[in-house]
Design a protein around this motif. Structure first.
Motif, PDB file in Angstrom:
ATOM      1  N   ASP A  31       0.817  -1.219   0.000  1.00 59.58           N
ATOM      2  CA  ASP A  31       0.000   0.000   0.000  1.00 59.58           C
ATOM      3  C   ASP A  31       0.850   1.268   0.000  1.00 59.58           C
ATOM      4  O   ASP A  31       0.360   2.344  -0.360  1.00 59.58           O
ATOM      5  CB  ASP A  31      -0.949   0.011   1.205  1.00 59.58           C
ATOM      6  N   ALA A  32       2.103   1.144   0.414  1.00 59.91           N
ATOM      7  CA  ALA A  32       2.983   2.315   0.446  1.00 59.91           C
ATOM      8  C   ALA A  32       3.538   2.652  -0.935  1.00 59.91           C
ATOM      9  O   ALA A  32       4.109   3.724  -1.131  1.00 59.91           O
ATOM     10  CB  ALA A  32       4.142   2.084   1.413  1.00 59.91           C
ATOM     11  N   VAL A  33       3.379   1.737  -1.868  1.00 61.55           N
ATOM     12  CA  VAL A  33       3.945   1.943  -3.205  1.00 61.55           C
ATOM     13  C   VAL A  33       3.015   2.818  -4.031  1.00 61.55           C
ATOM     14  O   VAL A  33       1.950   2.394  -4.460  1.00 61.55           O
ATOM     15  CB  VAL A  33       4.196   0.606  -3.924  1.00 61.55           C
ATOM     16  N   SER A  34       3.411   4.054  -4.229  1.00 52.87           N
ATOM     17  CA  SER A  34       2.717   4.986  -5.107  1.00 52.87           C
ATOM     18  C   SER A  34       3.767   5.643  -5.975  1.00 52.87           C
ATOM     19  O   SER A  34       4.964   5.608  -5.669  1.00 52.87           O
ATOM     20  CB  SER A  34       1.955   6.045  -4.310  1.00 52.87           C
ATOM     21  N   MET A  35       3.333   6.250  -7.065  1.00 55.20           N
ATOM     22  CA  MET A  35       4.294   6.909  -7.946  1.00 55.20           C
ATOM     23  C   MET A  35       5.043   8.011  -7.197  1.00 55.20           C
ATOM     24  O   MET A  35       6.259   8.162  -7.339  1.00 55.20           O
ATOM     25  CB  MET A  35       3.570   7.483  -9.171  1.00 55.20           C
ATOM     26  N   ARG A  36       4.324   8.781  -6.395  1.00 57.18           N
ATOM     27  CA  ARG A  36       4.969   9.878  -5.666  1.00 57.18           C
ATOM     28  C   ARG A  36       5.960   9.338  -4.633  1.00 57.18           C
ATOM     29  O   ARG A  36       7.090   9.838  -4.529  1.00 57.18           O
ATOM     30  CB  ARG A  36       3.913  10.752  -4.984  1.00 57.18           C
ATOM     31  N   ARG A  37       5.535   8.319  -3.868  1.00 52.81           N
ATOM     32  CA  ARG A  37       6.423   7.764  -2.839  1.00 52.81           C
ATOM     33  C   ARG A  37       7.649   7.116  -3.479  1.00 52.81           C
ATOM     34  O   ARG A  37       8.768   7.230  -2.976  1.00 52.81           O
ATOM     35  CB  ARG A  37       5.640   6.734  -2.012  1.00 52.81           C
ATOM     36  N   LEU A  38       7.441   6.444  -4.608  1.00 46.64           N
ATOM     37  CA  LEU A  38       8.552   5.805  -5.305  1.00 46.64           C
ATOM     38  C   LEU A  38       9.511   6.846  -5.868  1.00 46.64           C
ATOM     39  O   LEU A  38      10.738   6.691  -5.781  1.00 46.64           O
ATOM     40  CB  LEU A  38       8.006   4.912  -6.421  1.00 46.64           C
ATOM     41  N   ALA A  39       8.952   7.912  -6.439  1.00 45.84           N
ATOM     42  CA  ALA A  39       9.796   8.992  -6.969  1.00 45.84           C
ATOM     43  C   ALA A  39      10.639   9.606  -5.863  1.00 45.84           C
ATOM     44  O   ALA A  39      11.835   9.879  -6.059  1.00 45.84           O
ATOM     45  CB  ALA A  39       8.917  10.047  -7.633  1.00 45.84           C
ATOM     46  N   ASP A  40      10.043   9.811  -4.679  1.00 47.87           N
ATOM     47  CA  ASP A  40      10.790  10.364  -3.553  1.00 47.87           C
ATOM     48  C   ASP A  40      11.963   9.465  -3.179  1.00 47.87           C
ATOM     49  O   ASP A  40      13.068   9.941  -2.886  1.00 47.87           O
ATOM     50  CB  ASP A  40       9.873  10.541  -2.341  1.00 47.87           C
ATOM     51  N   SER A  41      11.723   8.152  -3.183  1.00 53.11           N
ATOM     52  CA  SER A  41      12.787   7.217  -2.797  1.00 53.11           C
ATOM     53  C   SER A  41      13.928   7.215  -3.804  1.00 53.11           C
ATOM     54  O   SER A  41      15.073   6.901  -3.458  1.00 53.11           O
ATOM     55  CB  SER A  41      12.218   5.809  -2.638  1.00 53.11           C
ATOM     56  N   LEU A  42      13.627   7.566  -5.058  1.00 54.96           N
ATOM     57  CA  LEU A  42      14.643   7.598  -6.109  1.00 54.96           C
ATOM     58  C   LEU A  42      15.235   8.988  -6.298  1.00 54.96           C
ATOM     59  O   LEU A  42      16.180   9.162  -7.072  1.00 54.96           O
ATOM     60  CB  LEU A  42      14.036   7.116  -7.430  1.00 54.96           C
ATOM     61  N   GLY A  43      14.658   9.973  -5.614  1.00 55.65           N
ATOM     62  CA  GLY A  43      15.156  11.329  -5.731  1.00 55.65           C
ATOM     63  C   GLY A  43      14.840  11.986  -7.055  1.00 55.65           C
ATOM     64  O   GLY A  43      15.636  12.781  -7.575  1.00 55.65           O
ATOM     65  N   VAL A  44      13.665  11.649  -7.618  1.00 59.50           N
ATOM     66  CA  VAL A  44      13.255  12.238  -8.896  1.00 59.50           C
ATOM     67  C   VAL A  44      11.827  12.751  -8.754  1.00 59.50           C
ATOM     68  O   VAL A  44      11.147  12.499  -7.755  1.00 59.50           O
ATOM     69  CB  VAL A  44      13.324  11.187 -10.044  1.00 59.50           C
ATOM     70  N   VAL A  45      11.373  13.455  -9.779  1.00 61.51           N
ATOM     71  CA  VAL A  45       9.981  13.902  -9.789  1.00 61.51           C
ATOM     72  C   VAL A  45       9.121  12.766 -10.328  1.00 61.51           C
ATOM     73  O   VAL A  45       9.585  11.938 -11.125  1.00 61.51           O
ATOM     74  CB  VAL A  45       9.803  15.165 -10.661  1.00 61.51           C
ATOM     75  N   PRO A  46       7.848  12.654  -9.902  1.00 60.49           N
ATOM     76  CA  PRO A  46       6.992  11.544 -10.344  1.00 60.49           C
ATOM     77  C   PRO A  46       6.912  11.398 -11.857  1.00 60.49           C
ATOM     78  O   PRO A  46       6.878  10.264 -12.374  1.00 60.49           O
ATOM     79  CB  PRO A  46       5.628  11.899  -9.732  1.00 60.49           C
ATOM     80  N   MET A  47       6.904  12.505 -12.595  1.00 58.41           N
ATOM     81  CA  MET A  47       6.780  12.414 -14.043  1.00 58.41           C
ATOM     82  C   MET A  47       7.934  11.650 -14.675  1.00 58.41           C
ATOM     83  O   MET A  47       7.781  11.055 -15.745  1.00 58.41           O
ATOM     84  CB  MET A  47       6.672  13.815 -14.654  1.00 58.41           C
ATOM     85  N   ALA A  48       9.082  11.643 -14.023  1.00 55.64           N
ATOM     86  CA  ALA A  48      10.235  10.924 -14.569  1.00 55.64           C
ATOM     87  C   ALA A  48       9.998   9.424 -14.626  1.00 55.64           C
ATOM     88  O   ALA A  48      10.585   8.715 -15.459  1.00 55.64           O
ATOM     89  CB  ALA A  48      11.482  11.235 -13.737  1.00 55.64           C
ATOM     90  N   LEU A  49       9.128   8.936 -13.744  1.00 60.25           N
ATOM     91  CA  LEU A  49       8.861   7.493 -13.709  1.00 60.25           C
ATOM     92  C   LEU A  49       8.078   7.034 -14.932  1.00 60.25           C
ATOM     93  O   LEU A  49       8.200   5.874 -15.357  1.00 60.25           O
ATOM     94  CB  LEU A  49       8.076   7.135 -12.443  1.00 60.25           C
ATOM     95  N   TYR A  50       7.263   7.914 -15.476  1.00 63.72           N
ATOM     96  CA  TYR A  50       6.368   7.515 -16.558  1.00 63.72           C
ATOM     97  C   TYR A  50       7.104   7.249 -17.871  1.00 63.72           C
ATOM     98  O   TYR A  50       6.497   6.775 -18.835  1.00 63.72           O
ATOM     99  CB  TYR A  50       5.276   8.568 -16.742  1.00 63.72           C
ATOM    100  N   LYS A  51       8.390   7.526 -17.924  1.00 63.18           N
ATOM    101  CA  LYS A  51       9.189   7.123 -19.077  1.00 63.18           C
ATOM    102  C   LYS A  51       9.497   5.630 -19.037  1.00 63.18           C
ATOM    103  O   LYS A  51       9.906   5.046 -20.038  1.00 63.18           O
ATOM    104  CB  LYS A  51      10.505   7.916 -19.110  1.00 63.18           C
TER     105      LYS A  51
END
Length: 234
Positions: A31-51
């Motif tokens: 349940d903790a896995v969200s795009m925003r939470r994942l982006a924070d853990s990687l040190g990027v903005v959420p939009m970067a994940l959508y690539k």
């Protein structure tokens, strides 16, 4: 946080994103896995994940693929010892899935047959076909094994070890133990055999069921079972 001179950030890739999501789920739950939470853990903005992942479902499919990819593969000549190879593969899957407490839930909710999912199914299928099983029997054997190929079995009730269920008000009446002598006999026998246990030994039950199923499959294979006749000969 600004980076110092000469310090470069590891570039994002699908593999890196998925492994970071697996690590997040391992430590904080699915349940903790969200795009925003994942982006924070990687040190990027959420939009970067959508690539690298199109949406949450694609992310979950990829996380499942990472876990499945860790399941050991039977070695050369495995079909000549199909029973041991199937058993080792399925127990290997169980070891991997149990290492990720969220994985069972994720696997059960996936609807897309990804290459990783199909690859695991194909490897098991080939163990049976390579041992001389007919396509007909292999088809029904895979149905019989069901979720066990992923390392877990369908239980009547899913209980969380060590976490007693909260007491809830019953509208159906309180059960009287005297009405269920068979269940009470089994429970008393289990307590006598394993007095220190807090519940059923799930690993033992999984192994027991798998061995019984494999014994039955071997019998069907020996008898040249066919679905059109459904005849079993000893």
């Amino acid at each position: 946080m600004p980076r110092g001179p000469g310090v470069t950030r590891e570039p994002l890739s699908r593999e890196r994103v998925l492994r970071a999501a697996v690590a997040l789920a391992d430590t904080e739950g699915l349940d903790a896995v969200s795009m925003r939470r994942l982006a924070d853990s990687l040190g990027v903005v959420p939009m970067a994940l959508y690539k690298h992942v199109s949406d949450k479902d694609d992310l979950l499919d990829g996380m499942v693929a990472i876990v499945i990819g860790d399941i050991p593969v039977a070695g050369a000549g495995a079909s000549r010892r199909w029973r041991a190879a199937v058993r080792e593969t399925i127990l290997g899957a169980r070891t991997v899935v149990l290492a990720h407490p969220w994985a069972r839930r994720a696997i059960e909710t996936r609807t897309l047959r990804t290459p990783a999912v199909l690859g695991h199914m194909e490897r098991l299928t080939q163990l049976f076909l390579g041992a001389g099983f007919s396509a007909d029997l292999t088809h029904h054997v895979m149905h019989l094994l069901g979720n066990r190929i992923w390392g877990f079995s369908p239980e009547l009730f899913n209980e969380t070890p060590g976490k007693p269920e909260p007491v809830k008000r019953r509208t159906s009446g309180e059960p009287d133990p005297q009405d269920y002598p068979g269940i009470m006999l089994i429970a008393a026998d289990a307590r006598a055999r394993r007095p220190d246990a807090t519940g059923c030994d799930e690993d033992f039950e999984f192994d027991f069921a798998l061995d019984v199923i494999l014994d039955g499959i071997a019998r069907l294979h020996r008898s040249k079972w066919d679905s059109t006749t459904r005849t079993v000969r000893d």
